[in-house]
Design a protein around this motif. Structure first.
Motif, PDB file in Angstrom:
ATOM      1  N   GLU A   1      -6.425-109.202  33.127  1.00  0.00           N
ATOM      2  CA  GLU A   1      -7.300-108.166  33.673  1.00  0.00           C
ATOM      3  C   GLU A   1      -6.701-106.794  33.420  1.00  0.00           C
ATOM      4  OE1 GLU A   1      -9.655-107.507  37.825  1.00  0.00           O
ATOM      5  OE2 GLU A   1      -7.482-107.651  37.999  1.00  0.00           O
ATOM      6  N   SER A   2      -5.383-106.700  33.550  1.00  0.00           N
ATOM      7  CA  SER A   2      -4.692-105.436  33.339  1.00  0.00           C
ATOM      8  C   SER A   2      -4.969-104.883  31.949  1.00  0.00           C
ATOM      9  CB  SER A   2      -3.184-105.636  33.533  1.00  0.00           C
ATOM     10  OG  SER A   2      -2.452-104.532  33.067  1.00  0.00           O
ATOM     11  N   SER A   3      -4.769-105.708  30.927  1.00  0.00           N
ATOM     12  CA  SER A   3      -4.943-105.253  29.551  1.00  0.00           C
ATOM     13  C   SER A   3      -6.395-104.900  29.249  1.00  0.00           C
ATOM     14  CB  SER A   3      -4.449-106.340  28.596  1.00  0.00           C
ATOM     15  OG  SER A   3      -4.470-105.880  27.273  1.00  0.00           O
ATOM     16  N   ILE A   4      -7.317-105.687  29.783  1.00  0.00           N
ATOM     17  CA  ILE A   4      -8.739-105.423  29.558  1.00  0.00           C
ATOM     18  C   ILE A   4      -9.134-104.075  30.149  1.00  0.00           C
ATOM     19  CG2 ILE A   4     -11.075-106.168  30.183  1.00  0.00           C
ATOM     20  CD1 ILE A   4     -10.012-109.062  29.959  1.00  0.00           C
ATOM     21  N   VAL A   5      -8.677-103.804  31.375  1.00  0.00           N
ATOM     22  CA  VAL A   5      -9.010-102.540  32.037  1.00  0.00           C
ATOM     23  C   VAL A   5      -8.447-101.355  31.261  1.00  0.00           C
ATOM     24  CG1 VAL A   5      -8.577-101.146  34.101  1.00  0.00           C
ATOM     25  CG2 VAL A   5      -9.242-103.547  34.332  1.00  0.00           C
ATOM     26  N   ILE A   6      -7.222-101.524  30.759  1.00  0.00           N
ATOM     27  CA  ILE A   6      -6.555-100.420  30.064  1.00  0.00           C
ATOM     28  C   ILE A   6      -7.241-100.092  28.740  1.00  0.00           C
ATOM     29  CG2 ILE A   6      -4.416 -99.760  28.879  1.00  0.00           C
ATOM     30  CD1 ILE A   6      -2.936-101.383  31.067  1.00  0.00           C
ATOM     31  N   HIS A   7      -7.695-101.120  28.014  1.00  0.00           N
ATOM     32  CA  HIS A   7      -8.189-100.906  26.650  1.00  0.00           C
ATOM     33  C   HIS A   7      -9.706-100.919  26.507  1.00  0.00           C
ATOM     34  CE1 HIS A   7      -4.023-102.440  25.954  1.00  0.00           C
ATOM     35  NE2 HIS A   7      -4.034-101.451  25.081  1.00  0.00           N
ATOM     36  N   LYS A   8     -10.428-101.258  27.558  1.00  0.00           N
ATOM     37  CA  LYS A   8     -11.872-101.438  27.399  1.00  0.00           C
ATOM     38  C   LYS A   8     -12.590-100.127  27.090  1.00  0.00           C
ATOM     39  CE  LYS A   8     -13.249-100.887  32.269  1.00  0.00           C
ATOM     40  NZ  LYS A   8     -13.881-101.537  33.426  1.00  0.00           N
TER      41      LYS A   8
ATOM     42  N   PHE B   1      -5.204-116.746  32.961  1.00  0.00           N
ATOM     43  CA  PHE B   1      -5.725-115.467  33.451  1.00  0.00           C
ATOM     44  C   PHE B   1      -7.230-115.477  33.700  1.00  0.00           C
ATOM     45  CE2 PHE B   1      -2.246-114.438  30.338  1.00  0.00           C
ATOM     46  CZ  PHE B   1      -1.257-114.295  31.304  1.00  0.00           C
ATOM     47  N   GLY B   2      -7.885-116.603  33.424  1.00  0.00           N
ATOM     48  CA  GLY B   2      -9.318-116.683  33.661  1.00  0.00           C
ATOM     49  C   GLY B   2     -10.150-115.959  32.635  1.00  0.00           C
ATOM     50  N   ASN B   3      -9.516-115.526  31.525  1.00  0.00           N
ATOM     51  CA  ASN B   3     -10.228-114.816  30.465  1.00  0.00           C
ATOM     52  C   ASN B   3      -9.556-115.163  29.143  1.00  0.00           C
ATOM     53  OD1 ASN B   3     -11.029-112.706  28.554  1.00  0.00           O
ATOM     54  ND2 ASN B   3     -11.891-111.650  30.313  1.00  0.00           N
ATOM     55  N   PRO B   4     -10.294-115.630  28.143  1.00  0.00           N
ATOM     56  CA  PRO B   4      -9.650-116.037  26.885  1.00  0.00           C
ATOM     57  C   PRO B   4      -9.027-114.893  26.108  1.00  0.00           C
ATOM     58  CG  PRO B   4     -12.041-116.092  26.662  1.00  0.00           C
ATOM     59  CD  PRO B   4     -11.750-115.862  28.110  1.00  0.00           C
TER      60      PRO B   4
ATOM     61  N   ASP C   1       2.845-107.870  29.303  1.00  0.00           N
ATOM     62  CA  ASP C   1       1.887-108.962  29.089  1.00  0.00           C
ATOM     63  C   ASP C   1       1.473-109.126  27.631  1.00  0.00           C
ATOM     64  OD1 ASP C   1       0.248-106.745  28.796  1.00  0.00           O
ATOM     65  OD2 ASP C   1      -1.305-107.443  30.155  1.00  0.00           O
ATOM     66  N   ARG C   2       1.843-108.180  26.771  1.00  0.00           N
ATOM     67  CA  ARG C   2       1.539-108.347  25.347  1.00  0.00           C
ATOM     68  C   ARG C   2       2.271-109.558  24.764  1.00  0.00           C
ATOM     69  NH1 ARG C   2       3.036-102.586  22.986  1.00  0.00           N
ATOM     70  NH2 ARG C   2       4.855-103.049  24.281  1.00  0.00           N
ATOM     71  N   ASN C   3       3.387-109.943  25.372  1.00  0.00           N
ATOM     72  CA  ASN C   3       4.117-111.134  24.950  1.00  0.00           C
ATOM     73  C   ASN C   3       3.292-112.402  25.123  1.00  0.00           C
ATOM     74  OD1 ASN C   3       7.280-110.690  24.417  1.00  0.00           O
ATOM     75  ND2 ASN C   3       6.569-109.162  25.889  1.00  0.00           N
ATOM     76  N   LEU C   4       2.267-112.329  25.963  1.00  0.00           N
ATOM     77  CA  LEU C   4       1.514-113.519  26.322  1.00  0.00           C
ATOM     78  C   LEU C   4       0.099-113.525  25.756  1.00  0.00           C
ATOM     79  CD1 LEU C   4       2.515-113.687  30.099  1.00  0.00           C
ATOM     80  CD2 LEU C   4       3.817-114.447  28.119  1.00  0.00           C
ATOM     81  N   VAL C   5      -0.596-112.409  25.828  1.00  0.00           N
ATOM     82  CA  VAL C   5      -2.046-112.435  25.639  1.00  0.00           C
ATOM     83  C   VAL C   5      -2.497-112.319  24.184  1.00  0.00           C
ATOM     84  CG1 VAL C   5      -2.412-111.505  27.946  1.00  0.00           C
ATOM     85  CG2 VAL C   5      -2.286-109.928  26.003  1.00  0.00           C
ATOM     86  N   MET C   6      -1.672-111.739  23.330  1.00  0.00           N
ATOM     87  CA  MET C   6      -2.101-111.509  21.946  1.00  0.00           C
ATOM     88  C   MET C   6      -2.227-112.828  21.178  1.00  0.00           C
ATOM     89  SD  MET C   6      -2.394-108.260  21.851  1.00  0.00           S
ATOM     90  CE  MET C   6      -1.781-106.695  22.460  1.00  0.00           C
ATOM     91  N   PRO C   7      -3.106-112.887  20.160  1.00  0.00           N
ATOM     92  CA  PRO C   7      -3.150-114.066  19.286  1.00  0.00           C
ATOM     93  C   PRO C   7      -1.776-114.340  18.674  1.00  0.00           C
ATOM     94  CG  PRO C   7      -5.054-112.668  18.908  1.00  0.00           C
ATOM     95  CD  PRO C   7      -4.151-111.893  19.811  1.00  0.00           C
TER      96      PRO C   7
ATOM     97  N   TYR D   1      -5.494-121.639  20.150  1.00  0.00           N
ATOM     98  CA  TYR D   1      -4.450-122.112  21.074  1.00  0.00           C
ATOM     99  C   TYR D   1      -4.178-121.113  22.199  1.00  0.00           C
ATOM    100  CZ  TYR D   1      -0.272-124.756  22.432  1.00  0.00           C
ATOM    101  OH  TYR D   1       0.648-125.513  23.124  1.00  0.00           O
ATOM    102  N   ASN D   2      -3.885-119.879  21.829  1.00  0.00           N
ATOM    103  CA  ASN D   2      -3.527-118.916  22.874  1.00  0.00           C
ATOM    104  C   ASN D   2      -4.741-118.405  23.638  1.00  0.00           C
ATOM    105  OD1 ASN D   2      -1.048-117.720  23.951  1.00  0.00           O
ATOM    106  ND2 ASN D   2      -2.089-115.766  23.541  1.00  0.00           N
ATOM    107  N   TYR D   3      -5.916-118.454  23.021  1.00  0.00           N
ATOM    108  CA  TYR D   3      -7.126-118.084  23.756  1.00  0.00           C
ATOM    109  C   TYR D   3      -7.345-119.058  24.914  1.00  0.00           C
ATOM    110  CZ  TYR D   3      -8.279-114.910  19.902  1.00  0.00           C
ATOM    111  OH  TYR D   3      -8.263-113.895  18.968  1.00  0.00           O
ATOM    112  N   PHE D   4      -7.061-120.351  24.674  1.00  0.00           N
ATOM    113  CA  PHE D   4      -7.172-121.333  25.755  1.00  0.00           C
ATOM    114  C   PHE D   4      -6.095-121.109  26.818  1.00  0.00           C
ATOM    115  CE2 PHE D   4      -9.794-123.931  22.817  1.00  0.00           C
ATOM    116  CZ  PHE D   4     -10.827-124.234  23.698  1.00  0.00           C
ATOM    117  N   LEU D   5      -4.875-120.777  26.379  1.00  0.00           N
ATOM    118  CA  LEU D   5      -3.815-120.489  27.353  1.00  0.00           C
ATOM    119  C   LEU D   5      -4.190-119.293  28.225  1.00  0.00           C
ATOM    120  CD1 LEU D   5      -0.440-120.962  25.418  1.00  0.00           C
ATOM    121  CD2 LEU D   5      -1.450-122.446  27.147  1.00  0.00           C
TER     122      LEU D   5
END
Length: 721
Positions: free
Chosen positions: A341-348, A334-337, A160-166, A325-329
């Protein structure tokens, strides 16, 4: 050669138009048009690709047409403004520099090392292929996907790093990939961030009226820090955001001095671009805002609210255009800019107030870095004992708040992801940050001392926010290095007019990093690069060997380069669906789209809803697919339950997915734990039913166990028989 010409046209249109616009707005007396040009060029490329993405028109013709339109629009505006031209005061600046160097032989020696380092990094950035793990997994891989699909939209892939990062830095990589079909000279973007950092540091110290010798000493010392050398010669992005934000500081300082709104606008544009490049920019914002607020109130009193408000308003609108741009995507997908959820749980961040204190201590101790030196074998144990004793004194468990452990090891390696500032980080930078604060408290009348204090405070504020926003990670050393760039003006306190013994001591380590460590980086050893380029028949084959290597010395071959060669045995136009894992370096295979192959990455989790008939082959890079991108989490509550220690599956599914929560524990029906990974497997019976037959397995052996890989091939017998 034919590929280079369109790129040169695009590059020149962007460069010249950015220079002309910079000439209109740049305050002539400051000589900072260089920064204006870089910031405008970065913003122009980002804006162009984002607009074209909305219409799925990211292609060579559309980009060049957009460049031409923007060029003539800026040219018309420049003409109406009287055709001003920014002319850097190169001769005067060089004269001042040479005069200062002649007055200090230590400074002259450092200058020689600095010039060597700049030349070396430039050469490495020009000839080295991208071969870092993160780049091949997502930095460069996502750019390849965008170019192939013609837009910046999200796609299915196990990582998912391919998608979520700025995305801003990867947009720059896409610009090059689109035209050249290869990753030539991508390190230049990080190098420009490095140069912007040094340029801004020099000019900030000029703003505070420090001597030429102190300014030069500070930029030479900063440039010798191990992590900055590593980042400037790679495609890591922390040095890019460091360059952007310290540039924003310089522009804002000039804005409040001359009360120029345009300077505030460009300061906010630089920061907006940084937020669109990497999320540590968000972590650093409280410290940055504290710093600009301090200077605003100090210089303007009650009028300080005007420039601060203007900065925030400009930042908001610039972020919407150049950073969001990607924050809106992410928000849509994913319902979170910020992330899945996976990445947030892992790194929070986790562990409460004690974990915050523990993380703060750990990050400060990260400055004790021995990159390239074995002195840690003598002093490392004592440093670690001091850290453990401090945690024990505060009654804090060793691993509280830790997400990715450093295994309680002091780094002395030259691996990019683990390198800190090096020995000068704790011998110079850390003492200078403390001195900057305490000198200001002891001497409240001297302006120069008061002016440097906020940079020292900002470093500790940034560490505090990092400690409380993310779980402690060994790889966060890159964030600490980014904070060092922002607070680098404190290095002015490391210069002594006399005291040759101390200067000799500093010179030894600075020159060691400039001349020796820089040529022996694990991933970019000059000796090994030279050996490979001499041994291979041409530069293309040399770059391919380096990119595909597994370990130091550029030996071994990673499995995805083997897979690339296997696919090349198939005719051009072959359509392939790859079920990759979240740790796979997909980039070399994805780039085969430039040779006519259609390569898609797929998720077993969604296999029933894909139209697989269009593919000639399906490839599974592992019998099971582990994915950090969970597209159908509802299956966690329909596919199975757990009875004792066994999974009970329902309805004889075509594929079986087990969903894992925090710490790898399974999620099952009725459980409200968040999902971090899916682990899925599809069975031959289903594949045969939909028209695919087993076509063989290939075991890509490696002397490194973690790189051994068995890949499974399935042929579409309806299409190919």
């Amino acid at each position: 050669m034919l590929l280079v010409i369109p790129f040169l046209i695009s590059f020149l249109l962007v460069a010249v138009s950015s220079y002309l616009l910079a000439s209109v707005f740049e305050p002539k007396k400051y000589g900072i048009g260089f920064l204006y040009t870089l910031i405008i060029a970065y913003a122009q490329v980002v804006f162009t690709f984002e607009v074209l993405s909305l219409f799925s028109k990211i292609n060579v013709a559309a980009v060049v047409i957009a460049n031409i339109i923007i060029f003539f629009a800026i040219l018309t505006f420049w003409d109406k403004k009287g055709r001003p031209l920014y002319c850097p005061q190169i001769k005067k600046t060089l004269a001042r520099i040479i005069k200062a160097l002649k007055r200090d032989k230590f400074l002259m020696t450092l200058a020689i090392g600095f010039l060597f380092l700049i030349g070396l990094i430039t050469c490495i950035d020009l000839i080295m292929p991208v071969n870092s793990y993160d780049a091949l997994c997502y930095h460069l891989n996502r750019a390849a996907f965008w170019v192939s699909q013609g837009n910046l939209n999200h796609f299915d892939i196990a990582d998912d790093r391919n998608l979520v990062m700025p995305i801003n830095s990867e947009i720059m990589y896409s610009w090059v990939l689109l035209f050249l079909k290869n990753d030539w000279a991508l390190g230049i973007f990080s190098f420009l961030g490095y140069i912007a950092s040094l340029f801004s540091l020099y000019n900030i110290l000029s703003f505070f009226k420090f001597s030429e010798r102190k300014k030069l000493w500070s930029i030479f010392i900063l440039s010798s820090f191990a992590s900055l050398i590593a980042e400037a010669s790679s495609i890591e992005t922390d040095v890019i955001i460091g360059g952007l934000i310290i540039s924003a500081i310089l522009l804002y300082l000039n804005a409040i001095k001359d009360k120029k709104t345009s300077l505030i606008f460009f300061a906010s544009l630089a920061y907006a671009l940084a937020i669109g490049t990497k999320t540590p920019s968000i972590i650093a914002f409280p410290g940055f805002f504290m710093l600009i607020s301090y200077y605003s109130f100090k210089n303007l009193g009650k009028e300080a609210f005007k420039p601060l408000s203007a900065f925030l308003i400009f930042l908001f609108f610039n972020f919407l255009i150049f950073g969001s741009y990607n924050y809106f995507l992410n928000w849509i997908d994913f319902g979170n800019p910020m992330s899945t959820e996976s990445s947030i749980v892992i790194h929070k961040f986790w562990g409460g107030p004690k974990a915050f204190i523990a993380n703060y201590i750990r990050y400060i101790f990260m400055l004790f870095d021995f990159s390239g030196f074995r002195y840690s074998e003598y002093f490392g144990a004592h440093i670690l004992h001091a850290k453990s004793a401090l945690l024990h004194l505060l009654h804090i468990p060793e691993n509280l708040g830790v997400t990715m452990s450093d295994k309680n090891i002091i780094n002395n390696s030259l691996l990019d992801v683990k390198m800190g500032a090096g020995i000068l980080g704790f011998l110079l930078f850390l003492p200078c940050t403390i001195v900057a604060i305490f000198l200001a408290l002891l001497n409240r009348t001297k302006k120069k001392i008061q002016n440097i204090m906020p940079f020292g405070i900002m470093f500790f504020i940034n560490i505090a926010f990092l400690s409380g926003m993310l779980g402690y990670m060994v790889f966060s050393i890159r964030f600490v290095s980014f904070f060092i760039i922002l607070s680098s003006p404190v290095l002015v306190y490391s210069y002594f007019k006399k005291n040759p013994l101390v200067k000799t001591f500093i010179l030894f380590f600075a020159l060691s990093y400039m001349f020796i460590i820089s040529t022996h980086l694990a991933a970019r050893s000059v000796k090994e690069i030279t050996r490979i380029y001499k041994k291979q028949p041409n530069i293309v084959e040399a770059r391919e060997l380096i990119r595909c290597s597994l370990y130091r010395g550029f030996d071994g071959k990673m499995s995805f380069c083997h897979l690339k060669n296997k696919i090349l045995e198939m005719p051009a136009g072959t359509k392939i669906g790859i079920f990759s894992n979240y740790t796979d370096r997909v980039y070399p295979v994805k780039m085969l789209f430039t040779m006519g192959y259609e390569i898609d990455t797929l998720l077993i989790e969604k296999i029933e809803i894909y139209n697989l008939d269009k593919y000639d082959y399906l490839i599974f890079t592992n019998p099971t697919q582990t994915s950090s991108l969970v597209r159908m989490p509802e299956r966690a509550f329909t596919d199975y339950t757990i009875e004792g220690k066994n999974f009970k599956f329902f309805n004889k599914p075509t594929s079986r997915c087990i969903y894992l929560g925090p710490q790898g524990f399974p999620v099952w029906k009725g459980d409200k734990k968040p999902i971090t990974y899916s682990v899925c497997r599809v069975y031959d019976e289903y594949l045969k039913k939909i028209g695919f037959e087993f076509a063989g397995a290939v075991n890509y052996q490696s002397v490194l166990k973690e790189n051994q890989n068995v890949m499974y091939f399935y042929k579409n017998y309806k299409k190919l028989n």
